[in-house]
Design an enzyme around this catalytic site. Structure first.
Site, short mmCIF file in Angstrom:
data_model
loop_
_atom_site.label_atom_id
_atom_site.label_comp_id
_atom_site.label_asym_id
_atom_site.label_seq_id
_atom_site.Cartn_x
_atom_site.Cartn_y
_atom_site.Cartn_z
N LEU A 1 6.49 8.12 1.97
CA LEU A 1 6.04 7.82 2.88
C LEU A 1 5.09 6.44 2.95
O LEU A 1 4.96 5.71 4.04
CB LEU A 1 5.03 8.94 3.51
N ALA A 2 4.53 6.18 1.85
CA ALA A 2 3.72 5.06 1.53
C ALA A 2 3.99 4.60 -0.06
O ALA A 2 3.87 5.94 -0.69
CB ALA A 2 2.48 5.28 1.93
N SER A 3 3.79 3.40 -0.41
CA SER A 3 3.73 3.28 -2.01
C SER A 3 2.81 2.05 -2.21
O SER A 3 2.65 1.05 -1.47
CB SER A 3 5.23 2.76 -2.13
N ALA B 1 0.35 4.61 -7.33
CA ALA B 1 1.10 5.90 -6.96
C ALA B 1 1.59 5.79 -5.46
O ALA B 1 1.74 4.93 -4.95
CB ALA B 1 0.11 7.10 -7.00
N GLN B 2 2.50 6.80 -5.44
CA GLN B 2 3.08 6.49 -4.01
C GLN B 2 3.18 8.48 -3.59
O GLN B 2 2.80 8.94 -4.28
CB GLN B 2 4.67 6.16 -4.06
N VAL B 3 3.45 8.51 -2.16
CA VAL B 3 3.29 9.71 -1.57
C VAL B 3 4.46 9.96 -0.71
O VAL B 3 5.27 9.22 -0.48
CB VAL B 3 2.19 9.82 -0.52
N LYS C 1 1.32 13.34 -3.66
CA LYS C 1 0.97 11.96 -4.33
C LYS C 1 1.25 12.09 -5.93
O LYS C 1 1.14 12.99 -6.66
CB LYS C 1 -0.44 11.61 -4.24
N ASP D 1 -13.90 3.10 -1.10
CA ASP D 1 -12.60 2.39 -0.99
C ASP D 1 -12.10 2.62 0.43
O ASP D 1 -10.94 2.78 0.81
CB ASP D 1 -11.63 2.73 -2.10
N SER E 1 0.23 0.36 -5.81
CA SER E 1 0.38 -0.16 -7.12
C SER E 1 0.40 1.01 -8.29
O SER E 1 1.15 1.03 -9.16
CB SER E 1 -0.34 -1.05 -7.41
#
Length: 545
Positions: free
Chosen positions: A130-132, A136-138, A156, A291, A134
């Site tokens: 779904l998103a990536s 991790a990605q989900v 994740k 963040d 630096s």
């Protein structure tokens, strides 16, 4: 011993920096002469982007070097006490979007962490990320619940084998940071090693997804049932160092202003709530999401007239103690009241600048730097810029910038930029002042006294029954100590008396023996006088108390 992979990585770092002309910032002195000579050996690696400003070239170089350097650039963009605005602004544009790794590898990582096939707990696992980013990605999936129910979630997962790359890049960063102070006075002022240490701590925390889950759970509890902020639910039974599972949310990206307006969002209230959420986290909870860039913030599409933020990715948080909060609240209030002496005194009282700091000079330094800010209307004054100015002045008076306050300044930059993007007429001071003033009033009021007393109540209840006995024991101990002190004083007095007597007897003895030794060469009358004097001195010694 340096590995071949380390040498290859070093060559890539050098090649990228030279091809973007980053070496042009090196000063011309005896320390850089060998570097400039060595640079001549790479004559074929010329600056290929001479037409671009330095800040843009630096950003492009960091992007080409990859995730670890991108995140470093993002962190450095918040250190406006170290870098000019044109560089900080470019670094702020760095995007932490990298190519996703294979979904089959992600599945393997997840199943290894859970100790079984994904289908035991989930269905409809999407191997397309779904998103990536630096680190991790989900991936999306549906969690099986009791009685055939399902719930949409995201999983994740950390990038495989990212640790060696981070270790290698950090090693070279430290070597570069250690060399910078030798280049110039400005290089020393940057405190590069401290910056890399701060960055490494943040990065290491992000490599443990259990920390992110713990942070998210705490933030969710702090804003449970709040109309201002929603934090997705975390599934603690699936908490691992490299894999976590959380509720999937649907929201409008906060940066998509047009879509928010199309949805009928109350933009003024949304902007004000961004400031309110931040100050609530800081002054009520002492725990804030550090963040909060646009990629981590969404807006609930339901009830646009009563907009609610949705926050994700809680890997980086800031924590403040009571001293930090008092400093912030009183500094902002004193600044807007133009009470620069109070600002100066607080720095000294907090122990952040030496106790022998000249308060008059400190106050004048704050006045000279901060007073020009008031040329703008209060509604346009930046809290982050105020903090930056305070830090810059304090550094000249040997203040070490506090890491938690740097995180706070970074978050303030995001919040202010976001608020004014959503609603340009936002009056930050008018929105924030009630939080600051109320907090200060509570700290000095009966409510805070009662609150602290309530916190201490379990301890008092436990120890109160023993208080009379403890008091009697303390009085006995005090009496014993007093008696001991009396005895010690007596011994010391007696010792001092003997020292005095010994000294007097010694003087008498010296006079007597010297007279006796010189008796044959002295007139009889003089000898008699000295003998008499020695006896007088001895008599005085006997008579001393």
């Amino acid at each position: 011993m340096m590995k071949l992979s380390d040498i290859k990585r070093l060559y890539k770092i050098v090649r990228v920096f030279l091809s973007y002309g980053i070496d042009e910032i090196l000063p011309h002195n005896k320390y850089t002469r060998p570097i400039r000579c060595w640079r001549a050996l790479f004559f074929w690696l010329k600056n290929q982007h001479k037409d671009k400003p330095f800040g843009l070239r630096l950003r492009l170089a960091l992007q080409e070097l990859g995730p670890v350097w991108i995140k470093l650039g993002q962190m450095l963009s918040t250190r406006r006490d170290l870098f000019p605005a044109e560089i900080a602004d470019e670094l702020a544009l760095l995007q932490d979007q990298v190519e996703a790794f294979a979904g089959s590898v992600a599945r393997q990582q997840i199943e290894q962490a859970f100790g079984g096939a994904l289908e035991n707990w989930f269905i409809d696992f999407d191997e397309t990320a779904l998103a990536s980013a630096s680190i991790a990605q989900v991936h999306t999936a549906k969690l099986k619940l009791a009685e055939g129910q399902e719930r949409e979630v995201v999983i994740k997962v950390l990038r495989p084998d990212i640790q060696p790359q981070i270790d290698a890049d950090l090693s070279w960063m430290y070597k570069l940071a250690g060399f910078l102070p030798k280049l110039s006075r400005e290089g020393y002022r940057l405190r590069a090693v401290e910056v890399i240490q701060e960055y490494e701590k943040t990065l290491r925390d992000e490599l443990d997804l259990r920390i992110e889950m713990a942070n998210a759970i705490k933030l969710r509890e702090n804003f449970l049932d709040s109309p201002m902020l929603y934090i997705p639910e975390m599934y603690e039974q699936f908490c691992h160092k490299n894999v976590i599972v959380m509720e999937r949310i649907y929201g409008i990206p906060v940066s998509d202003v047009e879509k928010l307006k199309e949805n009928g969002t109350n933009m003024q209230l949304l902007a004000e709530r961004g400031v309110q959420v931040f100050f609530t986290q800081v002054f009520r909870d002492s725990f804030f999401h550090a963040d909060m860039h646009p990629g981590n913030i969404f807006v609930n599409p339901n009830h646009p007239e009563n907009p609610q933020y949705i926050g994700i990715d809680c890997g980086i948080v800031g924590k403040l103690n009571e001293s930090d909060k008092r400093y912030l609240a009183e500094s902002f209030v004193a600044f807007f009241n133009r009470d620069y002496r109070r600002v100066a005194q607080m720095h000294v009282d907090a122990g952040w600048t030496p106790q022998d700091t000249n308060i008059d000079e400190f106050e004048q330094a704050f006045r000279e730097v901060c007073e020009p800010i008031f040329a703008k209307p209060l509604s346009e004054i930046s809290f982050a810029q105020v903090l930056l100015n305070l830090f810059n002045v304090a550094r000249e008076f040997n203040m070490q910038v506090q890491p938690q306050l740097v995180l706070l300044q970074k978050t303030l930059l995001y919040i202010e930029g976001l608020g004014r993007q959503l609603y340009p007429q936002l009056d930050l001071w008018d929105t924030a002042k009630p939080f600051l003033q109320n907090w200060l009033n509570e700290q000095m009021g009966i409510k805070q006294f009662a609150k602290k007393l309530k916190q201490k109540l379990p301890y008092l209840q436990e120890h109160l029954p023993d208080f009379p006995e403890t008091l009697i024991d303390a009085l006995k101990q005090q009496k014993f100590i007093s008696q001991q002190l009396v005895e010690i004083n007596k011994k010391l007095a007696k010792q001092q008396r003997w020292q005095k007597k010994t000294f007097v007897f010694a003087v008498g003895a010296i006079i007597f023996s010297t007279t006796l030794w010189q008796f044959s060469s002295l007139p009889v009358l003089i000898s008699a006088v000295f003998f008499f004097l020695s006896f007088v001195v001895w008599l005085i010694g006997f008579l001393l108390p």
